[in-house]
Design an enzyme around this catalytic site. Structure first.
Site, PDB file in Angstrom:
ATOM      1  N   GLY A  13       6.516  -4.533  -0.987  1.00 33.36           N
ATOM      2  CA  GLY A  13       5.216  -4.427  -0.334  1.00 33.36           C
ATOM      3  C   GLY A  13       4.415  -3.264  -0.886  1.00 33.36           C
ATOM      4  N   GLY A  52       3.129   2.869   1.291  1.00 27.15           N
ATOM      5  CA  GLY A  52       2.679   3.383   2.564  1.00 27.15           C
ATOM      6  C   GLY A  52       2.837   2.453   3.739  1.00 27.15           C
ATOM      7  CB  THR A  53       3.777  -1.023   4.154  1.00 19.83           C
ATOM      8  OG1 THR A  53       4.691  -1.149   3.063  1.00 19.83           O
ATOM      9  CG2 THR A  53       2.382  -1.405   3.688  1.00 19.83           C
ATOM     10  CE  LYS A  64       7.764  -0.047  -0.444  1.00 18.49           C
ATOM     11  NZ  LYS A  64       6.316  -0.052  -0.154  1.00 18.49           N
ATOM     12  CB  SER A  66     -15.206 -10.694  -6.255  1.00 22.65           C
ATOM     13  OG  SER A  66     -15.202  -9.539  -7.068  1.00 22.65           O
ATOM     14  CE  LYS A 117     -16.012  -6.756  -3.897  1.00 20.25           C
ATOM     15  NZ  LYS A 117     -15.740  -8.192  -4.128  1.00 20.25           N
TER      16      LYS A 117
END
Length: 665
Positions: free
Chosen positions: A88, A91-92, A94, A540, A583
């Site tokens: 992942g 900073g999640t 782990k 995009s 954006k």
């Protein structure tokens, strides 16, 4: 902030009152306008008023938020001693989950590991394991015994030298006595064994640990991970260090009975990964010198126990760089978990976020707690950074950084509590490098008039891009059409385009055929991305490219006070993209007054209050909607008719089912 045609954040739609911008031709009637002023829903005051009222769980596993599946896997893996691989974004949580696993491992008897000299082969030290805490006692006993023997030998030598000196004085043979004394001293010094060389070395000690050890082996070189033998510059003459005393434990040995955590597992070299696989399979691994130039290369111990639970982690690309057999071992004897990047924005999850704030304040120990306004502002920022409507980000390391900066500002002001104003100031202070670079580039482009936000231009469009994870930028795109130089026309795009961006350019030809009715084989289309020094990735900019090319082919000017973002299907549908909030903010900072976004991204818009009066947001569904707002034709009626025909052709193609050949039976 005005948003056309939507009802944002539950605010009742106002009567449409958009006025055309100055010096612009009349545009088709636009949908109604909505003002977005709704605040983030506050946590009920009956529950908490400050984060200091929130109880922080004692166990790490209970402090993890938003990773319910990963928590469940860690609990199971700890009970059964299974390996785990967590993939992942950084900073999640782990590493926090890996530490929590060490707390959950069964309370087995931890072991100390001792290395003894081998009298038969000094290059093959002997390994012994004892109960945790016994190692120090054994080494202490050996040292005490060696000290006694050394003192006895020194006393004996002293008496012998005194006897020789007395005899020399009595016989008046001082020179012979001195020679004899020196000879006896040297003989005993180098002929008798050094007692300290026989003392075992405590390789791994667990005497002070009440829970299973947790070792972080992230980024370790081969010696630090697998163990090593120190180089000995004095390898003879009685000055050498014993082989067993030069042996050093690796992370795999120090984590025996506990957890070995390795983040960015793919950065380990293939040799280390192969040896790590062997250690996982055998539960023991001998220590030898990891450098062939070292004298330690000749030393190889008996197998050293390393029965650890491995927790491997990394980003999604880590899977590609892993040794296939190592991943197979983890997968076959454990679990693989993908870490969530966001969680649903529900009252329950907001309460978890409040607990996270309390945890960060407690762990830091130097910043004041947050009041309701500060909590609301943190939750609002968590919504923004999730880039998904109805979600809160789980990139908690970044959010923790924002909490600490806000707390530092409050402490600097000697405030007893951290408020929403402190958080807003912290957001300006704790900006990412990408955001700062984006602002600097925007200023440079404005100085040299490369970013145009007024008037109209043919073949020029203000696209929008995201740099990093939280920084937007204006991306000028230019297009020019020339007669084909070869047998057929080509699309030539420049600006360091990466794979997905290059593929999105190819879809433009289908839109051109549909809108203009021209065959692109007779023309060359040149597309240039301005100022893309770090390259362009993603699709995009498809809407921007299509608009620029249509403008160049038809000779119709494009409004420069409009910026746009959106992916594009070959049928002309405008598809959702990421990072719309950042954006839009970048467009507002550049002085652009109108932004076109995919309608499906409307719920993702959470721009800051200071930008809302500066920009109007228009959701679009198809490329003809984009062209309707962005292009300024001389013959508006004819242009609208052409757009209507294009839409009708698309509808007819959908309505007419394909003919299927059938054979009678």
């Amino acid at each position: 902030m005005k948003i056309h045609g939507i009802n944002l954040e539950g605010i009742t739609a106002m009567e449409p009152s958009p006025e055309p911008l100055p010096e612009q031709p009349e545009t088709p009637q636009q949908p109604e306008t909505t003002e977005s002023t709704a605040p983030v829903e506050a946590t009920p005051e009956s529950v908490i008023t400050t984060s200091s009222q929130v109880e922080v769980p004692q166990k790490l596993i209970d402090q993890v938020i938003g990773q319910e599946r990963a928590v469940e896997v860690i609990r199971k893996a700890a009970i059964q001693r299974r390996h785990v691989m967590m993939i992942g974004s950084p900073g999640t949580g782990k590493s926090m989950l890996a530490k929590a696993m060490a707390e959950l491992l069964p309370k087995e008897e931890l072991q100390d590991i001792l290395i003894y000299p081998n009298s038969d082969d000094s290059n093959n030290p002997v390994v012994r394991t004892v109960a945790g805490g016994r190692g120090k006692q054994i080494v202490g006993a050996h040292k005490a015994e060696a000290k006694k023997k050394t003192q006895f030998r020194q006393t004996l030598l002293m008496l012998l030298l005194l006897g020789i000196a007395g005899y020399a004085i009595i016989t008046m043979q001082l020179l012979m006595g001195l020679i004899a004394g020196a000879f006896v001293f040297m003989a005993l010094r180098y002929s008798t064994p050094r007692e300290e060389t026989m003392v075992p070395k405590l390789l791994v000690s667990n005497d002070t640990k009440s829970i299973a050890p947790f070792i972080d082996g992230t980024g370790s070189h081969a010696g630090a991970l697998l163990g090593d033998v120190r180089h000995d510059p004095f390898q003879s003459g009685g000055l050498e260090t014993p082989a067993h005393d030069r042996v050093e434990a690796g992370a795999i040995h120090r984590s025996n009975g506990g957890v070995l955590f390795i983040d960015e597992i793919n950065t380990l070299d293939p040799h280390s990964q192969q040896n790590l696989l062997t250690a996982l399979q055998e539960g023991e691994f001998p220590i030898t010198g990891q450098s062939e130039r070292s004298s330690g290369a000749m030393v190889r111990t008996e197998p050293v126990p390393c029965r650890f639970v491995m927790v491997a982690a990394g980003n999604l690309d880590a899977i590609q760089g892993m040794h296939p057999a190592l991943r197979s071992r983890i997968r076959g004897y454990g679990y693989e978990v993908y870490m969530a990047e966001s969680m649903d924005d529900t009252p329950e999850n907001r309460q978890k976020y409040v607990r996270f704030i309390a945890q960060e304040v407690k762990n830091d120990g130097k910043i004041p707690h947050f009041d309701q306004s500060g909590i609301d502002e943190i939750i609002r920022e968590a919504q923004r950074r999730s880039n998904r409507k109805g979600h809160l980000t789980l990139k908690l390391r970044d959010m923790g950084g924002l909490i600490r900066v806000a707390g530092d500002i409050a402490r600097q002001e000697n405030a007893p509590i951290t408020t929403g104003a402190h958080v807003i100031t912290a957001k300006k202070t704790a900006r990412s490098i990408e955001d700062q670079v984006s602002d600097e580039i925007t200023r440079h482009l404005r100085e040299y008039e490369m970013t145009v936000v007024e008037g109209t231009r043919i073949g020029r469009v203000n696209g929008l891009a995201v740099t990093g994870s939280d920084a937007g930028s204006v991306l000028p795109i230019m297009a020019e059409v020339t007669p084909a130089q070869g047998a057929s026309g080509t699309v030539i795009a420049t600006g360091m385009l990466k794979e997905i961006a290059q593929e999105s350019i190819k879809n433009v030809s289908a839109i051109l055929k549909k809108f203009t009715g021209r065959d692109v084989k007779n023309i060359d289309i040149h597309i240039q991305f301005i100022g893309t020094y770090m390259g362009v990735e993603g699709d995009s900019a498809s809407v921007s490219v299509a608009t620029a090319v249509v403008s160049a082919i038809e000779g119709i000017p494009v409004r420069q006070d409009i910026a746009m973002t959106g992916s594009l299907s070959v049928r002309g549908d405008v598809l959702p993209v990421g990072g719309v909030t950042y954006k839009i903010e970048a467009a507002a900072k550049a002085g652009i007054r109108t932004v076109l976004i995919p309608r499906m991204n409307v719920g993702d818009v959470l721009i800051e209050e200071r930008f809302k009066p500066l920009v109007t947001i228009i959701p679009v569904d198809t490329i003809d909607d984009v062209l309707k707002f962005a292009l300024v034709p001389e013959n508006s009626d004819g242009f609208l008719i052409k757009l209507k025909k294009m839409a009708m052709r698309s509808t007819a193609m959908i309505a007419e089912p394909p003919v299927i050949n059938q054979t009678a039976v």
